[in-house]
Design a protein around this motif. Structure first.
Motif, PDB file in Angstrom:
ATOM      1  N   VAL A  49       0.784  -1.210   0.073  1.00  0.00           N
ATOM      2  CA  VAL A  49       0.104   0.093  -0.199  1.00  0.00           C
ATOM      3  C   VAL A  49       0.936   1.304   0.042  1.00  0.00           C
ATOM      4  O   VAL A  49       0.521   2.198  -0.778  1.00  0.00           O
ATOM      5  CB  VAL A  49      -0.932   0.057   1.150  1.00  0.00           C
ATOM      6  CG1 VAL A  49      -1.568   1.252   1.364  1.00  0.00           C
ATOM      7  CG2 VAL A  49      -1.922  -1.200   1.092  1.00  0.00           C
ATOM      8  N   PHE A  50       1.797   1.357   0.918  1.00  0.00           N
ATOM      9  CA  PHE A  50       2.673   2.533   0.965  1.00  0.00           C
ATOM     10  C   PHE A  50       3.652   2.470  -0.439  1.00  0.00           C
ATOM     11  O   PHE A  50       3.953   3.747  -0.794  1.00  0.00           O
ATOM     12  CB  PHE A  50       3.672   2.313   2.127  1.00  0.00           C
ATOM     13  CG  PHE A  50       2.948   2.595   3.349  1.00  0.00           C
ATOM     14  CD1 PHE A  50       2.393   3.877   3.692  1.00  0.00           C
ATOM     15  CD2 PHE A  50       3.131   1.653   4.309  1.00  0.00           C
ATOM     16  CE1 PHE A  50       1.662   4.063   4.644  1.00  0.00           C
ATOM     17  CE2 PHE A  50       2.602   2.062   5.658  1.00  0.00           C
ATOM     18  CZ  PHE A  50       1.774   3.216   5.907  1.00  0.00           C
ATOM     19  N   HIS A  51       3.839   1.590  -1.003  1.00  0.00           N
ATOM     20  CA  HIS A  51       4.445   1.645  -2.443  1.00  0.00           C
ATOM     21  C   HIS A  51       3.636   2.379  -3.425  1.00  0.00           C
ATOM     22  O   HIS A  51       4.187   3.193  -3.843  1.00  0.00           O
ATOM     23  CB  HIS A  51       4.692   0.089  -2.827  1.00  0.00           C
ATOM     24  CG  HIS A  51       5.311   0.157  -4.134  1.00  0.00           C
ATOM     25  ND1 HIS A  51       5.185  -1.153  -4.987  1.00  0.00           N
ATOM     26  CD2 HIS A  51       6.338   0.863  -4.837  1.00  0.00           C
ATOM     27  CE1 HIS A  51       5.752  -0.888  -6.070  1.00  0.00           C
ATOM     28  NE2 HIS A  51       6.613  -0.013  -5.976  1.00  0.00           N
ATOM     29  N   ALA A  52       2.312   2.046  -3.450  1.00  0.00           N
ATOM     30  CA  ALA A  52       1.636   3.010  -4.400  1.00  0.00           C
ATOM     31  C   ALA A  52       1.519   4.326  -3.877  1.00  0.00           C
ATOM     32  O   ALA A  52       1.286   5.132  -4.768  1.00  0.00           O
ATOM     33  CB  ALA A  52       0.283   2.098  -4.608  1.00  0.00           C
ATOM     34  N   LEU A  81       7.962   7.507   2.609  1.00  0.00           N
ATOM     35  CA  LEU A  81       6.940   6.443   2.165  1.00  0.00           C
ATOM     36  C   LEU A  81       7.297   5.201   1.641  1.00  0.00           C
ATOM     37  O   LEU A  81       7.100   3.842   1.795  1.00  0.00           O
ATOM     38  CB  LEU A  81       5.856   7.028   1.057  1.00  0.00           C
ATOM     39  CG  LEU A  81       4.776   7.834   1.628  1.00  0.00           C
ATOM     40  CD1 LEU A  81       3.959   8.381   0.694  1.00  0.00           C
ATOM     41  CD2 LEU A  81       4.027   6.927   2.575  1.00  0.00           C
ATOM     42  N   VAL A  82       8.820   5.352   0.819  1.00  0.00           N
ATOM     43  CA  VAL A  82       9.783   4.208   0.615  1.00  0.00           C
ATOM     44  C   VAL A  82      10.265   3.703   1.593  1.00  0.00           C
ATOM     45  O   VAL A  82      10.406   2.642   1.744  1.00  0.00           O
ATOM     46  CB  VAL A  82      10.456   4.652  -0.890  1.00  0.00           C
ATOM     47  CG1 VAL A  82      11.149   3.446  -1.301  1.00  0.00           C
ATOM     48  CG2 VAL A  82       9.555   5.158  -2.069  1.00  0.00           C
ATOM     49  N   THR A  83      11.355   4.585   2.219  1.00  0.00           N
ATOM     50  CA  THR A  83      12.130   4.075   3.009  1.00  0.00           C
ATOM     51  C   THR A  83      11.446   3.392   4.378  1.00  0.00           C
ATOM     52  O   THR A  83      11.960   2.340   4.739  1.00  0.00           O
ATOM     53  CB  THR A  83      13.189   5.041   3.209  1.00  0.00           C
ATOM     54  OG1 THR A  83      12.532   6.053   4.219  1.00  0.00           O
ATOM     55  CG2 THR A  83      13.815   5.635   2.408  1.00  0.00           C
ATOM     56  N   LEU A  84      10.697   4.034   4.698  1.00  0.00           N
ATOM     57  CA  LEU A  84      10.079   3.634   5.852  1.00  0.00           C
ATOM     58  C   LEU A  84       8.904   2.619   5.651  1.00  0.00           C
ATOM     59  O   LEU A  84       8.530   1.565   6.057  1.00  0.00           O
ATOM     60  CB  LEU A  84       9.341   4.726   6.958  1.00  0.00           C
ATOM     61  CG  LEU A  84      10.333   5.489   7.619  1.00  0.00           C
ATOM     62  CD1 LEU A  84       9.767   6.915   8.477  1.00  0.00           C
ATOM     63  CD2 LEU A  84      11.306   4.491   8.777  1.00  0.00           C
ATOM     64  N   GLY A  85       7.849   3.005   4.687  1.00  0.00           N
ATOM     65  CA  GLY A  85       6.643   2.494   4.359  1.00  0.00           C
ATOM     66  C   GLY A  85       6.975   1.092   3.508  1.00  0.00           C
ATOM     67  O   GLY A  85       6.168   0.104   3.849  1.00  0.00           O
ATOM     68  N   GLY A  87       5.556   4.071 -12.358  1.00  0.00           N
ATOM     69  CA  GLY A  87       5.801   3.196 -11.199  1.00  0.00           C
ATOM     70  C   GLY A  87       4.472   2.904 -10.411  1.00  0.00           C
ATOM     71  O   GLY A  87       4.232   1.764  -9.724  1.00  0.00           O
ATOM     72  N   LEU A  88       3.179   3.909 -10.564  1.00  0.00           N
ATOM     73  CA  LEU A  88       2.064   3.741  -9.794  1.00  0.00           C
ATOM     74  C   LEU A  88       1.351   2.442 -10.401  1.00  0.00           C
ATOM     75  O   LEU A  88       0.810   1.566  -9.752  1.00  0.00           O
ATOM     76  CB  LEU A  88       1.352   4.820  -9.835  1.00  0.00           C
ATOM     77  CG  LEU A  88      -0.128   4.956  -8.962  1.00  0.00           C
ATOM     78  CD1 LEU A  88       0.104   4.564  -7.661  1.00  0.00           C
ATOM     79  CD2 LEU A  88      -0.855   6.165  -9.304  1.00  0.00           C
ATOM     80  N   ALA A  89       1.282   2.468 -11.823  1.00  0.00           N
ATOM     81  CA  ALA A  89       0.737   1.417 -12.424  1.00  0.00           C
ATOM     82  C   ALA A  89       1.441   0.058 -12.184  1.00  0.00           C
ATOM     83  O   ALA A  89       0.772  -0.897 -11.984  1.00  0.00           O
ATOM     84  CB  ALA A  89       0.795   1.809 -13.817  1.00  0.00           C
TER      85      ALA A  89
END
Length: 423
Positions: A31-34, A65-69, A403-405
């Motif tokens: 989820v955080f990736h998106a 969001l990337v590093t922690l999420g 990236g989102l897709a």
């Protein structure tokens, strides 16, 4: 090397967490990736701002969001399950393992929201919650490592990652205090140290350590020599310490030397892994290893570029290129590559419990969404690299859209595995 799903020993099975524990971490990471890609899509100027350590804003939110999420969330979920298998020691407390998730998820959300909205108080609340979550995790990891038996190289990497985690939490909280309370510090030096500890220390050493048995398991190959792995670890740890010292005294020459030493450590690790993989029993490594090799290339490129940046031998825009190579290139690509193998593997192990034979991992691996993700992720990475080199915001937006897709396709892969597990 740990056994395949169908041959999981009773001892290893007894150290498995309930499937819901690691899967909740992996689900949150997806989820955080998106959300990270969506944040970058909405703020394409964030790429240049990140390279300049630009403070609060969407750039800081997207990065964390990337590093922690994604990265820390996956690392916690994976190590809580995989380290007990490698060390032959069960997780000290399943309740604590669940508590980390309940703290980490809202903590990351608050941190990102506070950064994006320029609200230091919300940022601080999120940082405090994340720090508490990581403190509980650090205790669990410490308890596991101190009682470890076997796999010396993996355990040694774990100790290095744990030490880096403590230091990166300290530097991170100092930076938050700077934003929230005006604590006087050299923000650039602290931010750079925090980056080194997070990307090359905690996440980097965990990735190198878990690779010692995960990649050979996936390829059905022997593990690399523990002696070589420990030598590469010593070089990597030396590079991290040297970089921290260089940032403390402000020496660019020492910083460049640290990057070169880190490059040598990474090259030695990759060479050892390639040597082990050449002895594999499985004829085809599979598409995930395409991403692994791209990640390795980005790791080496980031360290080579870091040495040039330290000596001012490249234009200022190279800092943005370094950031792309390091975070989405090395860390995110590697984590997504390994996660697409870990999730089906764990699902088959849990599906084969209670006297039933474990199903084939391939039956839990939906191929099409992973293929779509792979194409879109590599396309997004290529677009961001060009955008970093040229400064074109429209390329950042195009890369973020791809990236989102890709993240949505990866989410489809994960939900299908969960649905198959519940059948």
């Amino acid at each position: 090397m740990i056994p395949a799903a169908g041959a999981f020993t009773a001892g290893a099975r007894s150290r498995l967490l309930p499937a819901s524990v690691p899967m909740r971490y992996f689900g949150a990471a997806i989820v955080f990736h998106a959300l990270a890609w969506a944040m970058l899509l909405a703020s394409p100027g964030a790429l240049a701002r990140l390279a300049a350590f630009g403070g609060l804003g969407p750039a800081l939110a997207a990065l964390h969001l990337v590093t922690l999420g994604v990265l820390a969330m996956t690392a916690v979920g994976a190590t809580l399950q995989l380290f007990p298998i490698a060390t032959r020691q069960a997780v000290r407390s399943v309740v604590a393992a669940k508590l980390v998730w309940w703290l980490l998820v809202p903590g990351v959300a608050m941190f990102a929201a506070g950064a994006a909205a320029y609200r230091p108080q919300l940022l601080g609340a999120g940082a405090a919650t994340v720090a508490l979550a990581l403190a509980v995790y650090a205790w669990l990891l410490y308890q596991n490592l101190r009682r470890a038996r076997g796999m010396r190289a993996v355990v040694a990497h774990g100790w290095g990652a744990l030490g880096s985690l403590v230091l990166l939490a300290a530097t991170g909280l100092a930076l938050v205090a700077h934003y929230e309370h005006g604590l006087a510090l050299d923000r650039g030096a602290f931010a750079a140290a925090h980056l080194v500890l997070a990307a090359y220390g905690f996440m980097g050493l965990l990735a190198l350590g878990l690779s010692q048995f995960l990649l050979p398991m996936f390829a059905l190959s022997p593990a690399p020599s523990p002696r070589g792995a420990l030598a590469a670890l010593s070089a990597a740890a030396g590079a991290i310490l040297l970089a921290l010292g260089a940032l403390t005294v402000g020496s660019r020459a020492l910083l460049a030397t640290a990057a070169v030493l880190g490059f040598a450590a990474a090259a030695a690790h990759i060479a050892a892994m390639q040597g082990a993989l050449r002895k594999r029993l499985r004829p085809q490594l599979g598409p995930a290893f395409v991403l692994v090799r791209v990640a390795w290339a980005c790791l080496l490129a980031s360290l080579a570029l870091a040495s040039l940046i330290a000596l001012h031998w490249v234009p200022p825009r190279a800092a943005a290129l370094f950031g792309v190579l390091l975070v989405p290139g090395w860390l995110l690509t590697f984590v997504l590559a390994v996660l697409q193998r870990i999730v089906p593997f764990l699902a088959t192990v849990h599906a084969g419990g209670q006297g039933r034979g474990a199903p084939l991992v391939s039956s839990f691996t939906p191929v099409r969404p992973l293929a779509v993700h792979r194409i879109l992720h590599l396309g997004a990475l290529a677009l961001l690299l060009v955008a970093a080199a040229t400064g074109a915001d429209w390329l950042v937006r195009a890369g973020a859209a791809a990236g989102l897709a890709g993240a949505l396709a990866y989410g489809a892969f994960f939900t299908r595995v969960l649905a198959r597990l519940k059948e």
